[in-house]
Design a protein around this motif. Structure first.
Motif, PDB file in Angstrom:
ATOM      1  N   ALA A 207     -80.938   7.240  12.049  1.00  0.00           N
ATOM      2  CA  ALA A 207     -81.275   7.142  13.468  1.00  0.00           C
ATOM      3  C   ALA A 207     -81.896   5.790  13.792  1.00  0.00           C
ATOM      4  O   ALA A 207     -81.620   5.198  14.846  1.00  0.00           O
ATOM      5  N   MET A 208     -82.725   5.288  12.880  1.00  0.00           N
ATOM      6  CA  MET A 208     -83.334   3.970  13.078  1.00  0.00           C
ATOM      7  C   MET A 208     -82.264   2.884  13.126  1.00  0.00           C
ATOM      8  O   MET A 208     -82.313   1.968  13.959  1.00  0.00           O
ATOM      9  N   ALA A 209     -81.270   2.990  12.241  1.00  0.00           N
ATOM     10  CA  ALA A 209     -80.186   2.007  12.226  1.00  0.00           C
ATOM     11  C   ALA A 209     -79.432   2.008  13.551  1.00  0.00           C
ATOM     12  O   ALA A 209     -79.127   0.948  14.113  1.00  0.00           O
ATOM     13  N   LEU A 210     -79.123   3.188  14.055  1.00  0.00           N
ATOM     14  CA  LEU A 210     -78.418   3.274  15.337  1.00  0.00           C
ATOM     15  C   LEU A 210     -79.295   2.791  16.489  1.00  0.00           C
ATOM     16  O   LEU A 210     -78.813   2.132  17.409  1.00  0.00           O
ATOM     17  N   LEU A 211     -80.568   3.131  16.447  1.00  0.00           N
ATOM     18  CA  LEU A 211     -81.498   2.708  17.493  1.00  0.00           C
ATOM     19  C   LEU A 211     -81.585   1.183  17.568  1.00  0.00           C
ATOM     20  O   LEU A 211     -81.708   0.608  18.654  1.00  0.00           O
ATOM     21  N   LEU A 212     -81.500   0.543  16.409  1.00  0.00           N
ATOM     22  CA  LEU A 212     -81.585  -0.913  16.371  1.00  0.00           C
ATOM     23  C   LEU A 212     -80.267  -1.585  16.745  1.00  0.00           C
ATOM     24  O   LEU A 212     -80.261  -2.641  17.391  1.00  0.00           O
ATOM     25  N   THR A 213     -79.148  -0.998  16.329  1.00  0.00           N
ATOM     26  CA  THR A 213     -77.862  -1.684  16.485  1.00  0.00           C
ATOM     27  C   THR A 213     -77.153  -1.395  17.802  1.00  0.00           C
ATOM     28  O   THR A 213     -76.401  -2.244  18.289  1.00  0.00           O
ATOM     29  N   LEU A 214     -77.370  -0.236  18.380  1.00  0.00           N
ATOM     30  CA  LEU A 214     -76.701   0.078  19.657  1.00  0.00           C
ATOM     31  C   LEU A 214     -77.044  -0.931  20.753  1.00  0.00           C
ATOM     32  O   LEU A 214     -76.147  -1.378  21.482  1.00  0.00           O
ATOM     33  N   PRO A 215     -78.315  -1.311  20.920  1.00  0.00           N
ATOM     34  CA  PRO A 215     -78.603  -2.337  21.946  1.00  0.00           C
ATOM     35  C   PRO A 215     -78.001  -3.701  21.608  1.00  0.00           C
ATOM     36  O   PRO A 215     -77.810  -4.525  22.505  1.00  0.00           O
ATOM     37  N   MET A 216     -77.718  -3.951  20.346  1.00  0.00           N
ATOM     38  CA  MET A 216     -77.184  -5.246  19.920  1.00  0.00           C
ATOM     39  C   MET A 216     -75.709  -5.392  20.257  1.00  0.00           C
ATOM     40  O   MET A 216     -75.286  -6.377  20.864  1.00  0.00           O
ATOM     41  N   ILE A 217     -74.918  -4.394  19.843  1.00  0.00           N
ATOM     42  CA  ILE A 217     -73.465  -4.516  19.998  1.00  0.00           C
ATOM     43  C   ILE A 217     -72.837  -3.292  20.662  1.00  0.00           C
ATOM     44  O   ILE A 217     -71.612  -3.180  20.727  1.00  0.00           O
ATOM     45  N   GLY A 218     -73.669  -2.370  21.137  1.00  0.00           N
ATOM     46  CA  GLY A 218     -73.156  -1.220  21.863  1.00  0.00           C
ATOM     47  C   GLY A 218     -72.319  -0.290  20.996  1.00  0.00           C
ATOM     48  O   GLY A 218     -72.521  -0.199  19.772  1.00  0.00           O
ATOM     49  N   LEU A 219     -71.356   0.362  21.599  1.00  0.00           N
ATOM     50  CA  LEU A 219     -70.520   1.326  20.886  1.00  0.00           C
ATOM     51  C   LEU A 219     -69.587   0.674  19.878  1.00  0.00           C
ATOM     52  O   LEU A 219     -68.946   1.366  19.087  1.00  0.00           O
ATOM     53  N   GLN A 220     -69.525  -0.645  19.891  1.00  0.00           N
ATOM     54  CA  GLN A 220     -68.743  -1.357  18.887  1.00  0.00           C
ATOM     55  C   GLN A 220     -69.268  -1.086  17.485  1.00  0.00           C
ATOM     56  O   GLN A 220     -68.561  -1.292  16.496  1.00  0.00           O
ATOM     57  N   VAL A 221     -70.501  -0.584  17.387  1.00  0.00           N
ATOM     58  CA  VAL A 221     -71.098  -0.327  16.085  1.00  0.00           C
ATOM     59  C   VAL A 221     -70.511   0.912  15.413  1.00  0.00           C
ATOM     60  O   VAL A 221     -70.607   1.072  14.183  1.00  0.00           O
ATOM     61  N   VAL A 222     -69.879   1.795  16.170  1.00  0.00           N
ATOM     62  CA  VAL A 222     -69.451   3.095  15.627  1.00  0.00           C
ATOM     63  C   VAL A 222     -68.421   2.940  14.516  1.00  0.00           C
ATOM     64  O   VAL A 222     -68.591   3.467  13.405  1.00  0.00           O
ATOM     65  N   PHE A 223     -67.330   2.229  14.786  1.00  0.00           N
ATOM     66  CA  PHE A 223     -66.271   2.099  13.780  1.00  0.00           C
ATOM     67  C   PHE A 223     -66.747   1.368  12.534  1.00  0.00           C
ATOM     68  O   PHE A 223     -66.518   1.844  11.402  1.00  0.00           O
ATOM     69  N   PRO A 224     -67.429   0.227  12.643  1.00  0.00           N
ATOM     70  CA  PRO A 224     -67.945  -0.427  11.436  1.00  0.00           C
ATOM     71  C   PRO A 224     -68.910   0.450  10.640  1.00  0.00           C
ATOM     72  O   PRO A 224     -68.907   0.414   9.405  1.00  0.00           O
ATOM     73  N   THR A 225     -69.734   1.228  11.347  1.00  0.00           N
ATOM     74  CA  THR A 225     -70.664   2.117  10.641  1.00  0.00           C
ATOM     75  C   THR A 225     -69.900   3.181   9.868  1.00  0.00           C
ATOM     76  O   THR A 225     -70.276   3.541   8.735  1.00  0.00           O
ATOM     77  N   LEU A 226     -68.836   3.688  10.447  1.00  0.00           N
ATOM     78  CA  LEU A 226     -68.004   4.672   9.749  1.00  0.00           C
ATOM     79  C   LEU A 226     -67.405   4.067   8.480  1.00  0.00           C
ATOM     80  O   LEU A 226     -67.405   4.700   7.419  1.00  0.00           O
ATOM     81  N   ILE A 227     -66.910   2.846   8.569  1.00  0.00           N
ATOM     82  CA  ILE A 227     -66.339   2.180   7.393  1.00  0.00           C
ATOM     83  C   ILE A 227     -67.419   1.925   6.343  1.00  0.00           C
ATOM     84  O   ILE A 227     -67.189   2.094   5.133  1.00  0.00           O
ATOM     85  N   ALA A 228     -68.605   1.529   6.791  1.00  0.00           N
ATOM     86  CA  ALA A 228     -69.717   1.326   5.857  1.00  0.00           C
ATOM     87  C   ALA A 228     -70.073   2.624   5.154  1.00  0.00           C
ATOM     88  O   ALA A 228     -70.332   2.646   3.943  1.00  0.00           O
ATOM     89  N   ALA A 229     -70.081   3.723   5.917  1.00  0.00           N
ATOM     90  CA  ALA A 229     -70.381   5.023   5.334  1.00  0.00           C
ATOM     91  C   ALA A 229     -69.318   5.436   4.319  1.00  0.00           C
ATOM     92  O   ALA A 229     -69.638   5.967   3.245  1.00  0.00           O
ATOM     93  N   LEU A 230     -68.064   5.181   4.633  1.00  0.00           N
ATOM     94  CA  LEU A 230     -66.981   5.510   3.694  1.00  0.00           C
ATOM     95  C   LEU A 230     -67.111   4.676   2.424  1.00  0.00           C
ATOM     96  O   LEU A 230     -66.836   5.167   1.315  1.00  0.00           O
ATOM     97  N   SER A 231     -67.529   3.427   2.564  1.00  0.00           N
ATOM     98  CA  SER A 231     -67.753   2.574   1.392  1.00  0.00           C
ATOM     99  C   SER A 231     -68.857   3.145   0.510  1.00  0.00           C
ATOM    100  O   SER A 231     -68.746   3.158  -0.722  1.00  0.00           O
ATOM    101  N   ALA A 232     -69.931   3.614   1.151  1.00  0.00           N
ATOM    102  CA  ALA A 232     -71.036   4.207   0.402  1.00  0.00           C
ATOM    103  C   ALA A 232     -70.606   5.494  -0.285  1.00  0.00           C
ATOM    104  O   ALA A 232     -70.985   5.761  -1.437  1.00  0.00           O
ATOM    105  N   VAL A 233     -69.811   6.304   0.399  1.00  0.00           N
ATOM    106  CA  VAL A 233     -69.306   7.551  -0.195  1.00  0.00           C
ATOM    107  C   VAL A 233     -68.427   7.246  -1.401  1.00  0.00           C
ATOM    108  O   VAL A 233     -68.525   7.906  -2.449  1.00  0.00           O
TER     109      VAL A 233
END
Length: 270
Positions: A207-233
C-alpha cells in the motif's frame, strides 16, 4: 540482500535474545529500513529497534524512495548539463549501486552462481555463501547492468525521472512478499535474523508503494507493478525449487529482477 553493517552484525549476534516488538508501525521503522537496505549514513540505532526488523518491512518502499531520489537528482543534474541519455542512465545506475553498497547486485550474482552452479540445495547454498564470484554471477551482473542502463536511457528520452523513482519503490515492496511466502533456506544469516514478516506488514508495504507511486505516474504504474510482481513470483518459485527457501541473496535478486521488470514494462509504454 541486507546491509551487513556494524549495526546489523551486532544485532545478528543478539537476535535470539531480543524480545520482538509487536507494534504495527513505529517511527524507528524508517531509519531501520535504511540501515537494512542502504549504506547511507544513519545514526546508530538502539539495539532494541532491531527486534522490529520483520515488522519494519512496510518501510522498504521508503528506502527505495530515498535512494531513488538521490539517483534522480544526479540524473537530473546530468541532463541539465546536456549529457546524453546513456551517460545520464549510467550515472543513475551508479548512484543506485553506491547508495545500496551494491548489496542487491551482489545478491543477484550470488544467486546466479549458486542456483546454477550446484546440483543439490546444500551445495547451492554453499556456493551462494562463497565470497568469490563465478561465471554465472559475472554474466548476471553484466546483463542486469546493461539492461538497467539501456532501459533507463530509453525512458529518459521519452519520460521523466518519476518512472525510475517508481521502479526503485515498487521493486523494494516485492522483497517482503518473498520473505513472507518462503521459509529461510538457512538457519543462520541476516535474512534469518530478520525473520518472516506478518501479512499485515507486507500489505502495508504494498500500500505504501502504491501511495507513493500513484501521484508520480498515475495509473501507468499498474502494468509495470504487475510485471515486477510476476518477476518476484518467478524468483520465489525458482528459489523454492532450487534451495527450498529464501536467503538474503535471493531477496537481493528479487529486487533487481523486479526493478528490471518494472523498467521493461515502462519502456513499452513510452
Amino acid at each position: 540482500m541486507f546491509n551487513r553493517s556494524d549495526q546489523t552484525d551486532k544485532t545478528l549476534k543478539g537476535a535470539g535474545v531480543l524480545k520482538n516488538d509487536t507494534k504495527l508501525i513505529s517511527a524507528w521503522d524508517i531509519p531501520l529500513a535504511l540501515v537494512l537496505l542502504t549504506r547511507l549514513p544513519v545514526p546508530r540505532l538502539p539495539d532494541r529497534v532491531f527486534s522490529r526488523q520483520a515488522s519494519a518491512v512496510w518501510a522498504f518502499p521508503l528506502a527505495g524512495l530515498v535512494v531513488g531520489m538521490l539517483a534522480g537528482a544526479v540524473g537530473w543534474m546530468a541532463t541539465a548539463m546536456g549529457l546524453p541519455s546513456i551517460a545520464c542512465a549510467i550515472l543513475v545506475v551508479l548512484v543506485l549501486t553506491i547508495t545500496t553498497g551494491a548489496m542487491h547486485e551482489d545478491g543477484l550474482a550470488d544467486t546466479a552462481d549458486g542456483l546454477w552452479g550446484g546440483f543439490t540445495p546444500e551445495r547451492r547454498l554453499e556456493i551462494m555463501k562463497d565470497s568469490h564470484i563465478g561465471t554465472y554471477g559475472v554474466l548476471a551482473l553484466i546483463s542486469s547492468q546493461l539492461l538497467r542502463v539501456s532501459l533507463i536511457a530509453a525512458i529518459l528520452s521519452n519520460a521523466g525521472f518519476a518512472t525510475i523513482l517508481a521502479a526503485c519503490i515498487v521493486s523494494r515492496a516485492m522483497m517482503p512478499v518473498v520473505m513472507s511466502v518462503l521459509p529461510n533456506a538457512r538457519q543462520s544469516g541476516l535474512s534469518h535474523s530478520v525473520g518472516a514478516p506478518g501479512s499485515t506488514a507486507v500489505i502495508l508495504g504494498g500500500a505504501m508503494a502504491l501511495l507513493l507511486t500513484l501521484p508520480m505516474i498515475g495509473l501507468q504504474v499498474v502494468f509495470p507493478t504487475l510485471i515486477a510482481a510476476l518477476s518476484a513470483v518467478a524468483m520465489a518459485m525458482l528459489a523454492k525449487a532450487k534451495i527450498e527457501g529464501q536467503t538474503g541473496d535471493i531477496l537481493g535478486a528479487t529486487q533487481q529482477l523486479a526493478e528490471i521488470g518494472f523498467l521493461m514494462a515502462v519502456a513499452t509504454q513510452v
